[in-house]
Design a protein around this motif. Structure first.
Motif, short mmCIF file in Angstrom:
data_model
loop_
_atom_site.label_atom_id
_atom_site.label_comp_id
_atom_site.label_asym_id
_atom_site.label_seq_id
_atom_site.Cartn_x
_atom_site.Cartn_y
_atom_site.Cartn_z
N ALA A 1 54.80 16.50 35.77
CA ALA A 1 55.76 17.25 36.60
C ALA A 1 55.18 18.61 36.99
CB ALA A 1 57.08 17.42 35.86
N ALA A 2 54.49 19.25 36.05
CA ALA A 2 53.92 20.57 36.32
C ALA A 2 52.76 20.49 37.32
CB ALA A 2 53.43 21.19 35.01
N LYS A 3 52.14 19.31 37.43
CA LYS A 3 50.99 19.15 38.33
C LYS A 3 51.40 18.69 39.73
CE LYS A 3 47.90 17.99 34.48
NZ LYS A 3 47.03 16.94 33.88
N ALA A 4 52.68 18.42 39.94
CA ALA A 4 53.13 17.96 41.24
C ALA A 4 52.86 19.02 42.30
CB ALA A 4 54.62 17.63 41.19
N GLN A 5 52.36 18.60 43.45
CA GLN A 5 52.02 19.55 44.51
C GLN A 5 53.29 20.03 45.21
OE1 GLN A 5 49.09 17.04 46.67
NE2 GLN A 5 47.61 18.63 46.17
N LYS A 6 53.41 21.34 45.32
CA LYS A 6 54.60 21.96 45.89
C LYS A 6 54.27 22.64 47.22
CE LYS A 6 56.60 22.93 41.32
NZ LYS A 6 55.50 22.37 40.54
N THR A 7 55.28 22.78 48.05
CA THR A 7 55.11 23.46 49.34
C THR A 7 55.29 24.98 49.20
OG1 THR A 7 57.46 23.37 49.95
CG2 THR A 7 56.09 21.45 50.51
N ARG A 8 55.74 25.43 48.04
CA ARG A 8 56.08 26.82 47.74
C ARG A 8 57.44 27.24 48.28
NH1 ARG A 8 50.48 30.43 48.22
NH2 ARG A 8 49.22 29.13 46.80
N ARG A 9 58.17 26.31 48.85
CA ARG A 9 59.53 26.61 49.26
C ARG A 9 60.44 26.49 48.04
NH1 ARG A 9 63.56 23.30 53.40
NH2 ARG A 9 65.26 24.84 53.35
N VAL A 10 61.16 27.54 47.72
CA VAL A 10 62.02 27.60 46.54
C VAL A 10 63.42 27.99 46.97
CG1 VAL A 10 62.43 28.71 44.30
CG2 VAL A 10 60.09 28.19 45.03
N VAL A 11 64.42 27.30 46.43
CA VAL A 11 65.82 27.59 46.74
C VAL A 11 66.60 27.68 45.44
CG1 VAL A 11 67.93 26.77 47.85
CG2 VAL A 11 65.72 26.42 48.97
N ASP A 12 67.33 28.78 45.25
CA ASP A 12 68.22 28.93 44.11
C ASP A 12 69.65 28.61 44.54
OD1 ASP A 12 66.20 29.67 42.43
OD2 ASP A 12 66.59 31.81 42.52
N VAL A 13 70.34 27.82 43.73
CA VAL A 13 71.71 27.43 44.02
C VAL A 13 72.58 27.85 42.84
CG1 VAL A 13 73.29 25.50 44.44
CG2 VAL A 13 70.98 25.47 45.42
N GLU A 14 73.67 28.55 43.13
CA GLU A 14 74.58 28.98 42.07
C GLU A 14 75.53 27.84 41.73
OE1 GLU A 14 77.90 32.44 41.02
OE2 GLU A 14 76.92 32.40 42.97
N LEU A 15 75.65 27.57 40.43
CA LEU A 15 76.53 26.51 39.94
C LEU A 15 77.72 27.15 39.24
CD1 LEU A 15 73.86 24.11 38.38
CD2 LEU A 15 74.84 24.03 40.69
#
Length: 253
Positions: free
Chosen positions: A197-211
């Motif tokens: 999971a830590a090695k998965a390639q990311k786009t660097r787009r991050v979104v925080d959602v309040e629960l």
């Protein structure tokens, strides 16, 4: 009723839309749906910046929240596992009990245990998700994992195991919390424990959602398959006595 998507190839199909009542086209971030089994109350369904991710506000009421928490904390009915940094509980399927850390990591191995089946005390909640068109009646979730987060505890970025279908639904109880989503270059089924999971390639787009407390987060389409989610390990903004209980429901085709 629309057919629920079961496998990753269905990721390319259109995302299900709110349809239980007319949507206000002037407010695309929200839609209203009549709350099943809640009399004249309504459940607010909020869209999020993450494709396919919906948030059902006040999916359960205060009394139902307290009853559920009391059930989970009743040692005569439920058993928490304490081999991880956070307390967890499983219903349905099997799980691995992790050994205590020693100077010799190969001395012991995880033990696979059979979890109890989905309890009757949670069937009303599953029925409400069916009545809300979140799950089909023929595709009711058979698996639930319960996590307790306190202090600065969290969980690393991951996707739910691909052997489960969609949607994945998570109920938040007690304290409010933020969940962080990371967009992936492509769908990745790697687990946290394996390190994939830590090695998965990311786009660097991050979104925080309040629960908010008592909200239900529903992951369909891209949010289910090609975005990782995590609870950041930090006490920032949590305050004394902060505690979140999450119940994650999954369906296996």
């Amino acid at each position: 009723m629309p057919t629920k998507r079961k496998a990753i190839h269905d990721f390319f199909q259109p995302t299900k839309k709110c349809s239980r009542s007319p949507v206000n086209q002037d407010a695309p971030q929200d839609c209203q749906a009549e709350g099943p089994l809640k009399g004249k109350e309504t459940v607010q369904i909020k869209k999020t910046p993450v494709p396919g991710l919906l948030l059902y506000i006040d999916f359960v009421n205060h009394a139902e929240e307290e009853e559920t928490l009391a059930f989970l904390d009743d040692p005569k009915q439920c058993t928490w596992r304490t081999d991880l940094s956070r307390r967890t509980m499983h219903f349905g399927g099997t799980y691995c009990l992790m050994p205590q850390k020693t100077s010799n990591p190969t001395a012991t191995k995880p033990v696979v245990l059979q979890a109890p089946s989905m309890p009757q005390k949670l069937q009303w909640l599953i029925q409400r998700m069916v009545d809300s068109d979140i799950y089909d009646n023929e595709q009711r979730p058979q698996y639930c994992i319960v996590n307790e987060y306190t202090g600065d505890l969290g969980i690393s970025a991951h996707t739910e195991n691909f052997k489960f279908g969609e949607p994945v639904a998570g109920l938040s109880l007690s304290s409010p919390c933020h969940i962080r989503f990371h967009e992936l270059m492509r769908p990745c089924d790697g687990s946290v424990r394996s390190g994939k999971a830590a090695k998965a390639q990311k786009t660097r787009r991050v979104v925080d959602v309040e629960l908010p407390a008592r909200s239900l987060l529903v992951m369909n389409g891209p949010s289910r398959w090609s975005w990782q989610h995590e609870i950041v390990r930090s006490a920032k903004g949590r305050g004394p006595g902060w505690k979140r209980i999450s119940l994650t429901f999954r369906y296996k085709p």
